[in-house]
Design an enzyme around this catalytic site. Structure first.
Site, mmCIF file in Angstrom:
data_model
loop_
_atom_site.group_PDB
_atom_site.id
_atom_site.type_symbol
_atom_site.label_atom_id
_atom_site.label_comp_id
_atom_site.label_asym_id
_atom_site.label_seq_id
_atom_site.Cartn_x
_atom_site.Cartn_y
_atom_site.Cartn_z
ATOM 1 N N PHE A 12 0.835 -1.213 0.000
ATOM 2 C CA PHE A 12 0.000 0.000 0.000
ATOM 3 C C PHE A 12 0.868 1.261 0.000
ATOM 4 O O PHE A 12 0.759 2.112 -0.891
ATOM 5 C CB PHE A 12 -0.931 -0.058 1.218
ATOM 6 C CG PHE A 12 -1.525 1.249 1.614
ATOM 7 C CD1 PHE A 12 -2.296 1.981 0.718
ATOM 8 C CD2 PHE A 12 -1.329 1.754 2.900
ATOM 9 C CE1 PHE A 12 -2.853 3.203 1.094
ATOM 10 C CE2 PHE A 12 -1.892 2.959 3.276
ATOM 11 C CZ PHE A 12 -2.639 3.690 2.378
ATOM 12 N N ASP A 32 9.508 -7.030 -4.174
ATOM 13 C CA ASP A 32 8.345 -7.554 -3.452
ATOM 14 C C ASP A 32 8.156 -9.026 -3.813
ATOM 15 O O ASP A 32 8.377 -9.416 -4.959
ATOM 16 C CB ASP A 32 7.074 -6.766 -3.833
ATOM 17 C CG ASP A 32 6.078 -6.696 -2.679
ATOM 18 O OD1 ASP A 32 5.589 -7.763 -2.276
ATOM 19 O OD2 ASP A 32 5.810 -5.591 -2.182
ATOM 20 N N ASN A 33 7.755 -9.821 -2.828
ATOM 21 C CA ASN A 33 7.451 -11.227 -3.130
ATOM 22 C C ASN A 33 5.937 -11.471 -3.134
ATOM 23 O O ASN A 33 5.484 -12.608 -3.190
ATOM 24 C CB ASN A 33 8.127 -12.177 -2.122
ATOM 25 C CG ASN A 33 7.606 -11.974 -0.711
ATOM 26 O OD1 ASN A 33 6.827 -11.065 -0.462
ATOM 27 N ND2 ASN A 33 8.039 -12.817 0.206
ATOM 28 N N VAL A 58 12.862 -10.010 0.490
ATOM 29 C CA VAL A 58 13.847 -9.018 0.932
ATOM 30 C C VAL A 58 15.019 -9.711 1.637
ATOM 31 O O VAL A 58 16.086 -9.116 1.813
ATOM 32 C CB VAL A 58 13.156 -7.979 1.858
ATOM 33 C CG1 VAL A 58 12.702 -8.623 3.176
ATOM 34 C CG2 VAL A 58 14.022 -6.773 2.128
ATOM 35 N N THR A 91 11.286 -11.676 8.197
ATOM 36 C CA THR A 91 11.283 -10.638 7.158
ATOM 37 C C THR A 91 11.808 -9.327 7.718
ATOM 38 O O THR A 91 12.632 -8.647 7.092
ATOM 39 C CB THR A 91 9.844 -10.420 6.629
ATOM 40 O OG1 THR A 91 9.342 -11.669 6.183
ATOM 41 C CG2 THR A 91 9.812 -9.415 5.502
ATOM 42 N N ASN A 98 19.801 -7.790 5.558
ATOM 43 C CA ASN A 98 20.197 -7.965 4.153
ATOM 44 C C ASN A 98 20.288 -6.616 3.428
ATOM 45 O O ASN A 98 21.226 -6.366 2.666
ATOM 46 C CB ASN A 98 19.175 -8.887 3.471
ATOM 47 C CG ASN A 98 19.656 -9.430 2.151
ATOM 48 O OD1 ASN A 98 20.854 -9.626 1.942
ATOM 49 N ND2 ASN A 98 18.718 -9.656 1.238
ATOM 50 N N ARG A 105 27.608 -2.356 1.056
ATOM 51 C CA ARG A 105 28.416 -2.750 -0.113
ATOM 52 C C ARG A 105 28.409 -1.680 -1.185
ATOM 53 O O ARG A 105 29.418 -1.413 -1.820
ATOM 54 C CB ARG A 105 27.877 -4.056 -0.716
ATOM 55 C CG ARG A 105 28.253 -5.307 0.059
ATOM 56 C CD ARG A 105 28.094 -6.552 -0.822
ATOM 57 N NE ARG A 105 26.771 -6.680 -1.423
ATOM 58 C CZ ARG A 105 25.717 -7.229 -0.820
ATOM 59 N NH1 ARG A 105 25.829 -7.684 0.414
ATOM 60 N NH2 ARG A 105 24.552 -7.321 -1.444
ATOM 61 N N TYR A 144 5.973 -8.534 15.455
ATOM 62 C CA TYR A 144 6.087 -7.272 14.717
ATOM 63 C C TYR A 144 6.829 -6.229 15.555
ATOM 64 O O TYR A 144 7.852 -5.702 15.118
ATOM 65 C CB TYR A 144 4.687 -6.772 14.343
ATOM 66 C CG TYR A 144 4.689 -5.582 13.426
ATOM 67 C CD1 TYR A 144 5.123 -5.688 12.095
ATOM 68 C CD2 TYR A 144 4.267 -4.331 13.864
ATOM 69 C CE1 TYR A 144 5.133 -4.600 11.260
ATOM 70 C CE2 TYR A 144 4.265 -3.239 13.023
ATOM 71 C CZ TYR A 144 4.696 -3.372 11.721
ATOM 72 O OH TYR A 144 4.700 -2.282 10.881
ATOM 73 N N THR A 174 -1.569 4.595 9.041
ATOM 74 C CA THR A 174 -1.712 5.287 7.758
ATOM 75 C C THR A 174 -2.818 4.607 6.945
ATOM 76 O O THR A 174 -2.989 3.392 7.029
ATOM 77 C CB THR A 174 -0.375 5.247 6.999
ATOM 78 O OG1 THR A 174 0.641 5.780 7.848
ATOM 79 C CG2 THR A 174 -0.421 6.070 5.727
#
Ligand code: UDP
Length: 325
Positions: A12, A32-33, A58, A91, A98, A105, A144, A174
């Site tokens: 969203f 996005d997966n 991600v 995640t 990640n 890098r 979360y 939001t």
């Protein structure tokens, strides 16, 4: 033109952020997966030049270099993040790790999408960025709350140890057009229920409060934070300080939709915060930002959006002319 990665780019908020950045002329890549994001949110962007989609987790390796990374990837609605809490934790923490490694890098600046949930059920009201929070570390929201807190600590350890250029937004509730009707959060639930004539599901007595920020205001705040001077690397609350009881939100939605839905009162979920309201002095001072769209204006736009989705579904099937099969 900057090369910008938005993780959770089909979500969203992520998809609207991608649209705004693309409109500013940047080369935008959405990662996005589609766990909770939706490819349809990217339909317009996928037709543009200078836009790319990385369909992956991600947590998986990314080899491309970017100038800026907005790290939004993580389920954010309570029913979604609680449906697979281990996935949510992974995640949030592994994904942030990640992306921080990627930023290190390639020398990118990273903006972490954190959350008002780091304040838990707050004992300080309104919440300032200096407040450390009141979170149950083993409850059903912990996957979360605690993973976002863990991600925050990773962000600042990368800053201290690797000199990474970081930004951190603590995003409060939001809403707006583009939300999925099955998102599960309160604004979309109430509007969809009202438009379908279903019962409005109030948790507890509806006396708990939330502060609702319109999508476009929030996206503007995130972009300003990314572009702020390097000293603005501390956490910044982004949200609308207008505070509403959930029961009052239900009444406003009923009035605006003209719905005759009934209010039903369900048990209060475990650890549901009773109060939530951002102190946005820091965002005002450092970013010159504050929300411009009131709840009433924002709800009108959001109700119009849900009407356009729901009305065609509710209408009787249109008879098509015979195709000569
Ligand atoms: N809520 C509610 N009915 C619903 C969905 C949510 O009363 O159908 C309540 C929920 O318990 C919480 C508030 O509305 O007190 C905001 O919930 P939401 O899931 O939108 O976000 P949260 O701030 O809890 O992450």
């Amino acid at each position: 033109m900057k090369k910008i990665l938005v993780t959770g780019g089909a979500g969203f908020l992520g998809s609207h952020l991608c649209e705004r950045l693309a409109a500013q002329g940047h080369h935008v890549t959405a990662l996005d997966n589609f766990h909770t994001g939706c490819k349809a949110n990217l339909a317009d962007l996928l037709r543009r030049n200078h836009f790319a989609l990385l369909e992956q987790s991600v947590c998986d390796p990314v080899e491309t270099a970017f100038d800026e990374i907005y790290n939004l990837a993580c389920p954010a609605s309570p029913p979604h993040y609680q449906a697979d809490p281990i996935y949510t934790f992974r995640t949030s923490v592994f994904g942030t790790f990640n992306m921080l490694e990627l930023a290190r890098r390639c020398g990118a600046k990273l903006l972490q999408a954190s959350t008002s949930e780091v304040y838990g059920d707050p004992l300080v009201h309104p919440q300032t960025e200096g407040y450390w929070g009141n979170v149950n570390p083993i409850g059903i929201r912990a996957c979360y709350d605690e993973s976002k807190r863990g991600a925050e600590s990773l962000v600042y350890d990368f800053q201290r140890f690797h000199g990474l250029n970081v930004r951190l937004a603590r995003i409060f509730n939001t809403y707006g057009p583009g939300m999925n009707p099955s998102d599960g959060r309160v604004v979309s639930n109430f509007i969809v229920q009202a438009l379908r004539g279903e019962d409005i599901t109030i948790h507890g007595e509806g006396l708990q409060t939330r502060s609702f920020c319109y999508r476009d205001d929030l996206v503007e705040g995130m972009i300003r934070l990314m572009n702020a001077p390097d000293e603005v690397s501390f956490p910044v609350n982004l949200g609308n300080p207008g505070e509403f009881r959930i029961l009052d939100l239900a009444r406003i939605v009923l009035e605006k939709t003209g719905s005759r839905s009934s209010l039903v009162f369900l048990p209060m979920p475990q650890d549901d915060p009773m109060l939530r309201r951002p102190d946005i002095s820091r965002a005002r001072d450092c970013l010159g930002w504050e929300p411009g769209i009131s709840l009433h204006e924002g709800l009108d736009a959001t109700i119009d959006y849900f009407r356009s989705l729901i009305a065609p579904l509710a209408a009787p099937p249109v008879r098509r002319a015979a195709q000569g099969v």
